[in-house]
Design a protein around this motif. Structure first.
Motif, short mmCIF file in Angstrom:
data_model
loop_
_atom_site.label_atom_id
_atom_site.label_comp_id
_atom_site.label_asym_id
_atom_site.label_seq_id
_atom_site.Cartn_x
_atom_site.Cartn_y
_atom_site.Cartn_z
N VAL A 1 0.80 -1.18 0.01
CA VAL A 1 0.00 0.06 -0.04
C VAL A 1 0.87 1.24 0.00
O VAL A 1 0.60 2.14 -0.69
CB VAL A 1 -0.89 0.11 1.17
N GLY A 2 1.85 1.17 0.71
CA GLY A 2 2.77 2.30 1.06
C GLY A 2 3.59 2.58 -0.38
O GLY A 2 3.68 3.69 -0.90
N ILE B 1 1.13 4.03 -3.03
CA ILE B 1 0.80 5.45 -2.89
C ILE B 1 2.05 6.30 -3.11
O ILE B 1 1.89 7.36 -3.63
CB ILE B 1 0.26 5.64 -1.16
N GLN C 1 -4.14 14.94 0.09
CA GLN C 1 -3.93 13.67 0.51
C GLN C 1 -5.29 12.58 0.43
O GLN C 1 -4.92 11.37 0.45
CB GLN C 1 -3.66 13.85 2.25
N PHE D 1 -5.31 9.95 -2.39
CA PHE D 1 -4.22 8.82 -2.26
C PHE D 1 -4.46 7.84 -1.32
O PHE D 1 -4.43 6.61 -1.31
CB PHE D 1 -3.00 9.42 -1.98
N VAL D 2 -5.14 8.53 0.06
CA VAL D 2 -5.57 7.64 0.89
C VAL D 2 -6.71 6.76 0.59
O VAL D 2 -6.78 5.63 0.87
CB VAL D 2 -6.06 8.50 2.29
N GLY E 1 -5.86 3.62 -1.40
CA GLY E 1 -5.34 2.51 -0.65
C GLY E 1 -6.45 1.82 -0.05
O GLY E 1 -6.35 0.68 0.06
N SER F 1 -1.26 4.69 4.34
CA SER F 1 -1.41 5.69 3.14
C SER F 1 -0.92 7.24 3.84
O SER F 1 -0.01 7.91 3.40
CB SER F 1 -2.54 5.67 2.80
N THR G 1 2.88 7.20 4.51
CA THR G 1 3.48 7.41 3.35
C THR G 1 3.48 8.98 2.73
O THR G 1 4.39 9.56 2.43
CB THR G 1 3.11 6.38 2.26
#
Length: 304
Positions: free
Chosen positions: A197-198, A201, A226, A229-230, A233, A294, A297
């Motif tokens: 996931v990291g 992202i 943000q 992107f969150v 994930g 997420s 990261t």
């Protein structure tokens, strides 16, 4: 912050990183399947204990012609010895511990054996002479088995006193070991899912660095930058969690409800109801892991 814009950004990010998204979905699916399997195993153990512990009995096996126990030196149990054992079971000293008891002859033992192993090829090779007579004792408190064992194991005519719970404990211990193994594998797979996931992202943030730079210049807030992107994930992990729940439901529905429960009607199995209890927690776990991964990261790679 417009919802349509956010959703558009999420869809764009998922399409750009499709291969990575599929990897996150698969790893999340496998890890949460193991977590759910371990949880269902523990539910099965708990349900079987609650069901069987009240039903299991203490078996007092009596001496046969060929037994070599210390109480069987005179050969097979005599009528007098059998009567003494029965009298002891009905005595006031034992009554507080014994709920009920019944005598099982060799003929009854072979009948029960053939009923239990009706699908086995060895039922025709076992005769009544090969099985011992016994008293089947139901205890008021199964935890007081040692008292019954101490009272009867030294009586003449008694070969051995067996607590049937010991057999169940072996089965339960195997299931518990399998649960621990499943949890261990799930832990490794969850770590892989978090790292994936990291990575996803971070890659998505890198590919869209120009758009995010422009949004910074026009005064976009930190949350609006943000959140897409969150959500990428979270959506990936959510799909994996739903797949895990679906596979667990299918396994219980068709393997346990559709087969095992029909073949072993005297056993208490879990049902799809337990899956519906576990599934929300799997979804919540997947969402939390993806969300936290997420955010961590983004804090490192998307400075605002």
């Amino acid at each position: 912050m417009k919802i349509g814009f956010i959703l558009g950004e999420v869809g764009s990010g998922l399409r750009r990183n499709l291969s990575m998204v599929v990897s996150v979905v698969l790893v999340t699916f496998i890890s949460l399947t193991f977590v759910g399997t371990a949880a269902l195993m523990q539910m099965q153990v708990t349900q079987m204990k609650g069901y069987w512990y009240d039903k299991v009995q203490v078996a007092i096996y009596l001496c046969g012609e060929h037994n070599e126990g210390t109480n069987c030196t005179t050969g097979a149990v005599s009528e007098g010895q059998r009567g003494e054992i029965e009298s002891m079971l009905g005595s006031s000293a034992v009554k507080p511990y014994v709920d009920s008891f019944e005598y099982e002859s060799k003929e009854q033992a072979v009948t029960h054996f053939r009923e239990q192993f009706s699908n086995s090829s060895m039922i025709d090779t076992v005769t009544a002479d090969q099985l011992p007579e016994s008293f089947r004792v139901s205890l008021v408190d199964p935890e007081k088995y040692q008292i019954i064992k101490e009272l009867f194991s030294s009586m003449d005519g008694v070969d051995v006193v067996v607590d049937q719970r010991e057999l169940l404990e072996k089965v339960f211990s195997i299931i518990n070991i399998a649960s621990v193994v499943a949890i261990g594998i799930a832990g490794v797979m969850i770590l892989c899912a978090v790292l994936l996931v990291g990575t996803t992202i971070r890659l998505s943030a890198y590919l869209r660095r120009r758009e995010t730079g422009i949004m910074r210049l026009v005064g976009a807030s930190k949350s609006s930058l943000q959140l897409p992107f969150v959500l990428e994930g979270i959506v990936s992990a959510l799909i994996g969690a739903l797949l895990a729940g679906g596979v667990l439901w299918a396994a219980v529905k068709f393997l346990i409800d559709g087969k095992l429960a029909l073949e072993y009607k005297d056993t208490a199995f879990i049902s799809t109801g337990e899956v519906f209890m576990v599934a929300p927690w799997l979804i919540l776990l997947g969402v939390i892991l993806a969300g936290v991964s997420s955010l961590v990261t983004l804090r490192r790679y998307l400075k605002v």
